[in-house]
Design a protein around this motif. Structure first.
Motif, PDB file in Angstrom:
ATOM      1  N   TRP A  26      31.826  43.947  38.356  1.00 50.01           N
ATOM      2  CA  TRP A  26      33.051  43.489  39.011  1.00 50.01           C
ATOM      3  C   TRP A  26      32.722  42.426  40.043  1.00 50.01           C
ATOM      4  CZ3 TRP A  26      34.723  43.997  44.165  1.00 50.01           C
ATOM      5  CH2 TRP A  26      33.892  44.747  44.995  1.00 50.01           C
ATOM      6  N   SER A  27      33.723  41.606  40.314  1.00 48.57           N
ATOM      7  CA  SER A  27      33.653  40.578  41.351  1.00 48.57           C
ATOM      8  C   SER A  27      35.047  40.486  41.960  1.00 48.57           C
ATOM      9  CB  SER A  27      33.242  39.227  40.745  1.00 48.57           C
ATOM     10  OG  SER A  27      34.278  38.742  39.908  1.00 48.57           O
ATOM     11  N   GLU A  29      37.113  38.324  41.340  1.00 54.52           N
ATOM     12  CA  GLU A  29      38.008  37.777  40.321  1.00 54.52           C
ATOM     13  C   GLU A  29      38.192  38.653  39.089  1.00 54.52           C
ATOM     14  OE1 GLU A  29      35.201  35.884  41.379  1.00 54.52           O
ATOM     15  OE2 GLU A  29      36.415  35.099  43.013  1.00 54.52           O
ATOM     16  N   ALA A  30      37.236  39.535  38.771  1.00 48.98           N
ATOM     17  CA  ALA A  30      37.297  40.246  37.493  1.00 48.98           C
ATOM     18  C   ALA A  30      36.594  41.593  37.544  1.00 48.98           C
ATOM     19  CB  ALA A  30      36.669  39.388  36.398  1.00 48.98           C
ATOM     20  N   THR A  32      34.933  44.689  34.620  1.00 51.29           N
ATOM     21  CA  THR A  32      34.640  45.137  33.264  1.00 51.29           C
ATOM     22  C   THR A  32      34.323  46.623  33.315  1.00 51.29           C
ATOM     23  OG1 THR A  32      33.735  42.968  32.690  1.00 51.29           O
ATOM     24  CG2 THR A  32      33.188  44.810  31.231  1.00 51.29           C
ATOM     25  N   HIS A  67      40.081  47.697  40.144  1.00 54.05           N
ATOM     26  CA  HIS A  67      39.761  46.417  40.783  1.00 54.05           C
ATOM     27  C   HIS A  67      40.385  46.361  42.179  1.00 54.05           C
ATOM     28  CE1 HIS A  67      39.833  41.861  41.021  1.00 54.05           C
ATOM     29  NE2 HIS A  67      38.561  42.168  40.865  1.00 54.05           N
ATOM     30  N   ARG A 106      38.376  44.653  30.091  1.00 52.86           N
ATOM     31  CA  ARG A 106      38.151  43.580  31.072  1.00 52.86           C
ATOM     32  C   ARG A 106      39.493  43.091  31.611  1.00 52.86           C
ATOM     33  NH1 ARG A 106      34.863  40.113  33.407  1.00 52.86           N
ATOM     34  NH2 ARG A 106      35.333  37.904  33.513  1.00 52.86           N
ATOM     35  N   GLU A 108      40.936  40.095  34.454  1.00 52.55           N
ATOM     36  CA  GLU A 108      40.599  38.954  35.298  1.00 52.55           C
ATOM     37  C   GLU A 108      41.833  38.530  36.078  1.00 52.55           C
ATOM     38  OE1 GLU A 108      39.087  34.321  34.953  1.00 52.55           O
ATOM     39  OE2 GLU A 108      39.277  35.537  33.139  1.00 52.55           O
ATOM     40  N   ARG A 109      41.684  38.457  37.377  1.00 57.59           N
ATOM     41  CA  ARG A 109      42.780  38.036  38.251  1.00 57.59           C
ATOM     42  C   ARG A 109      42.960  36.528  38.121  1.00 57.59           C
ATOM     43  NH1 ARG A 109      44.137  39.986  44.227  1.00 57.59           N
ATOM     44  NH2 ARG A 109      45.531  38.306  44.811  1.00 57.59           N
ATOM     45  N   TYR A 119      47.198  39.220  36.123  1.00 63.32           N
ATOM     46  CA  TYR A 119      45.915  39.465  35.475  1.00 63.32           C
ATOM     47  C   TYR A 119      45.978  39.035  34.015  1.00 63.32           C
ATOM     48  CZ  TYR A 119      43.816  42.549  39.055  1.00 63.32           C
ATOM     49  OH  TYR A 119      43.248  43.066  40.191  1.00 63.32           O
ATOM     50  N   GLN A 120      44.838  38.634  33.514  1.00 60.20           N
ATOM     51  CA  GLN A 120      44.623  38.464  32.075  1.00 60.20           C
ATOM     52  C   GLN A 120      43.718  39.626  31.680  1.00 60.20           C
ATOM     53  OE1 GLN A 120      43.734  34.497  30.403  1.00 60.20           O
ATOM     54  NE2 GLN A 120      41.696  35.366  30.091  1.00 60.20           N
TER      55      GLN A 120
END
Length: 149
Positions: A26-27, A29-30, A32, A67, A106, A108-109, A119-120
């Protein structure tokens, strides 16, 4: 790697409804995550003895909740979020329960502010995309209702 116990302690989904097993990466932005609950005959999302691929949206929503909890850090309690819409969802499989081994989830922001996040997301199995799309999340919906005239 964060495990299922950590996840269950940080999101509102409990018991069998806590669908994810681990956070792999994780970060800001995203994220997993991995899940094996799709193979469990007692999965609460099953109907008619099967788990349709559209249920992967719930897996993705839980990844988004995790997240948010990670971004809140140890300093604060994550605020309650609500999935308000999903768009552009494409199902590349009919069901999830007939796939052995873990799913990769997954999120992703793409954009957002303090109360709205886009999010995607994608759910895959053995490098095959099973479903993908975008989801809008509203954080603390009670604040939004107070803003209405």
């Amino acid at each position: 790697m964060l495990d299922r116990a950590w996840i269950a302690a940080h999101i509102p989904h409990q018991g069998d409804m806590c669908l994810l097993d681990a956070v792999h990466d994780w970060s800001a932005e995203a994220i997993t995550c991995a899940a094996t609950s799709h193979t469990d005959p007692a999965n609460p999302l099953r109907t008619g003895g099967r788990l349709g691929a559209a249920n992967g949206i719930e897996y993705a929503a839980q990844a988004m909740a995790i997240h948010g909890a990670l971004l809140a850090g140890s300093e604060g309690q994550p605020r309650q979020g609500y999935l308000t819409s999903v768009r552009g969802v494409t199902l590349h499989a009919a069901r999830l329960d007939n796939l052995p081994g873990p799913l990769t989830v997954r999120a992703e922001r793409l954009s957002g502010d303090a109360n709205n996040i886009l999010y995607q997301f994608a759910v895959s199995h053995a490098d095959r995309c099973l479903l993908e799309g975008r989801a809008a999340v509203v954080i603390d919906a009670s604040v939004l209702s107070k803003e209405q005239p």
